[in-house]
Design an enzyme around this catalytic site. Sequence first.
Site, mmCIF file in Angstrom:
data_model
loop_
_atom_site.group_PDB
_atom_site.id
_atom_site.type_symbol
_atom_site.label_atom_id
_atom_site.label_comp_id
_atom_site.label_asym_id
_atom_site.label_seq_id
_atom_site.Cartn_x
_atom_site.Cartn_y
_atom_site.Cartn_z
ATOM 1 C CB CYS A 1 3.562 1.755 -4.019
ATOM 2 S SG CYS A 1 2.566 0.266 -4.332
ATOM 3 C CD1 TRP B 1 2.962 -6.266 0.144
ATOM 4 C CD2 TRP B 1 2.190 -4.584 -1.137
ATOM 5 N NE1 TRP B 1 3.787 -6.148 -0.951
ATOM 6 C CE2 TRP B 1 3.342 -5.127 -1.746
ATOM 7 C CE3 TRP B 1 1.532 -3.526 -1.760
ATOM 8 C CZ2 TRP B 1 3.849 -4.646 -2.954
ATOM 9 C CZ3 TRP B 1 2.042 -3.046 -2.960
ATOM 10 C CH2 TRP B 1 3.177 -3.598 -3.550
ATOM 11 C CB SER C 1 -1.288 -1.354 -7.074
ATOM 12 O OG SER C 1 -1.198 -1.347 -5.673
ATOM 13 C CG ASP D 1 -1.323 0.957 -2.890
ATOM 14 O OD1 ASP D 1 -1.696 0.099 -2.079
ATOM 15 O OD2 ASP D 1 -1.588 0.896 -4.110
#
Length: 693
Positions: A645, A692, A452, A690
């Site tokens: 995020c 992961w 990012s 966002d």
Amino acid sequence: MAQLDTLDIVVLVVLLAGTVAYFTKGTYWAVQKDPYASSFANGNASKAGKSRNIIEKMEESGKNCVVFYGSQTGTAEDYASRLAKEGSSRFGLKTMTADLEEYDYENLDQFPDDKVAMFVLATYGEGEPTDNAVEFYEFFSGEEISFSEKADEQPLQSLKYVAFGLGNNTYEHYNSMVRNVSKYFDRLGAKRIGTAGEGDDGAGTMEEDFLAWKEPMWLALSDELNLEEREAIYEPVFEVTEKPELSADDDTVYLGEPNKNHLEGQSKGPYNAHNPYIAPISESRELFNDKTRNCLHMEIDVSGSNLSYTTGDHIAVWPTNAGKEVDRFLRITDLISKRHSVISVKGLDATAKVPFPSPTTYDAAIRYHMEICAPVSRQFVSQLAQFASTDAIKAEVTKMGGDKDYFHEKVASKNFNIAQFLEWVSNGESWEKVPFSLFVEALNKIQPRYYSISSSSLVSPKKITVTAVVESFEVPGAPHVVKGVTTNYLLALKQKQHGDPHPDPNGLDYAIMGPRNKYDGIHVPVHVRHSNFKLPSDPSKPVIMVGPGTGVAPFRAFVQERAQQAKNGEKVGKTLLFFGCRRKTEDFMYEEEWKQWGADLGDNFELITAFSRDGPNKVYVQHKLKERAQEINELLEQKAYFYVCGDAAQMAREVNELMGTIISEERGVAKSRAEEIVEGMRASNQYQEDVWS
């Protein structure tokens, strides 16, 4: 018998040559085009002048099975290659793999009913298609689909297909690509063979899910197409030829360059997933005050390129394998003395896609192109057994390849990469019998890693900032420490920039000068990937951001942008940032910058911190959100945008759950209704992630 005159002989020779040319398509004498000769190396077929008609391609090359892939990180492409190879070796299918972005789909209504199409589809982000599957997905998800010939309600009745999806259950839209595509195909009359398989990266079972799915799939496909299974033997897809007449010093030999323009020192755009920009790193610094961990802030200068980004996008860093692991691989395969020998790699089939340019060297292929540091797969282990040096090693490797529980206990739990596994299982005895072509086929092409962007394009349009923790973790029972390939590479670059003449982070020894010293002066190959993770277009809208650890990266960009908008005289809404780390004195990133931007934004900015290890009880961002429940709900009722995020598996999932609880309690509505409200926020992009795993 009358004698042939000279003209007759010439005519016959020409006819014979023409006939051979037609049936062999020039295989015996044609000079193969270099697929890496342009900026679009192995990219979109339309840009390379290739046919986009898959049926025509299959007919020309004599194929009866095509395996399409939609891949973002290379795993789906790897699975597609494995299916194609297994279909050929076990069942005699004439297979090919196909990148979804290289073909059109209007003519699938003409797909022959004696052939089969396989689709290996990864789901990216929040239920989105991978970059190379966007056009394919838009075509089949459109309201009005127009095919080349058939206009009836079920134009795909002749299409037999197989489907496997790659997903992550920590994301809301788990495996939505394969589910939706199967739904569209079924509605259009296509016949699915077997079940649509689903692999789950979130549960860590992707590989086993794939292996468990494919066996019944092959059984169903065999029944449908009357296939007969035969003993699978290794049949190379690529021909690897040593070229003693060439030297690594020759300027025609690739030493890690991604395509011909880079080889010739004439790198040019467009810069993309097939063609990186070699960008200078203008600044780098350490963000942690902790001798046991590293977190990097790096500013990458893209002013010399056509690269652009908008706040919230991602930057892709093209990594290089560590010298320590390159040497390990060369030693265990008995190639150490040949590391700089020149090799040519070409497909033995016209449809085979060579994963890197050649001629090259063993060292360059392994260092720059092959994913040698990834965990070794059970299917690959089973392929290696036939090349073992002793019967005892062969028996052990065969058992590991065939028994998933034994494989997990002995191999997967230790996170072995391929060379570490070979060293361990043979006690250091070399595996010189393994053809290098098998490694080329079985190991993924090394993929760019995405980060990012932590800078604002409004403030810093030509300098892209990365914020990344250097990965390093011990695996219980493993004889090694797992090191992140890319973050340790970036750490080496930072050390070099700060005066270390021989940077060697964690003993990994990266070739940071790049091929032919083309990265000298602290450079890194990059490209930009655009994202949907964006600030509201109206800066007066309030925003709430949740970003523990390096999850704060895009929010540094968001706050930097809103601070600049405020300085420019624009009206900026309330800006709340929830940030968490271990200790204020160790890993509180960008502390001084938050103060400066807070001064620019005034009362409209507030940083709420959670230092998990500074007090008697562990405190996380989730706790801080709950403490501010009333204010969060009020801001949401004012149409505040909510952003998360970071870690998808735990933090993001808990925050999502907590949002439902806050809305339920603050508004006095049922939990089910609150969850519907959260879903509505997601659908309207008011709630964005966002994340992961």
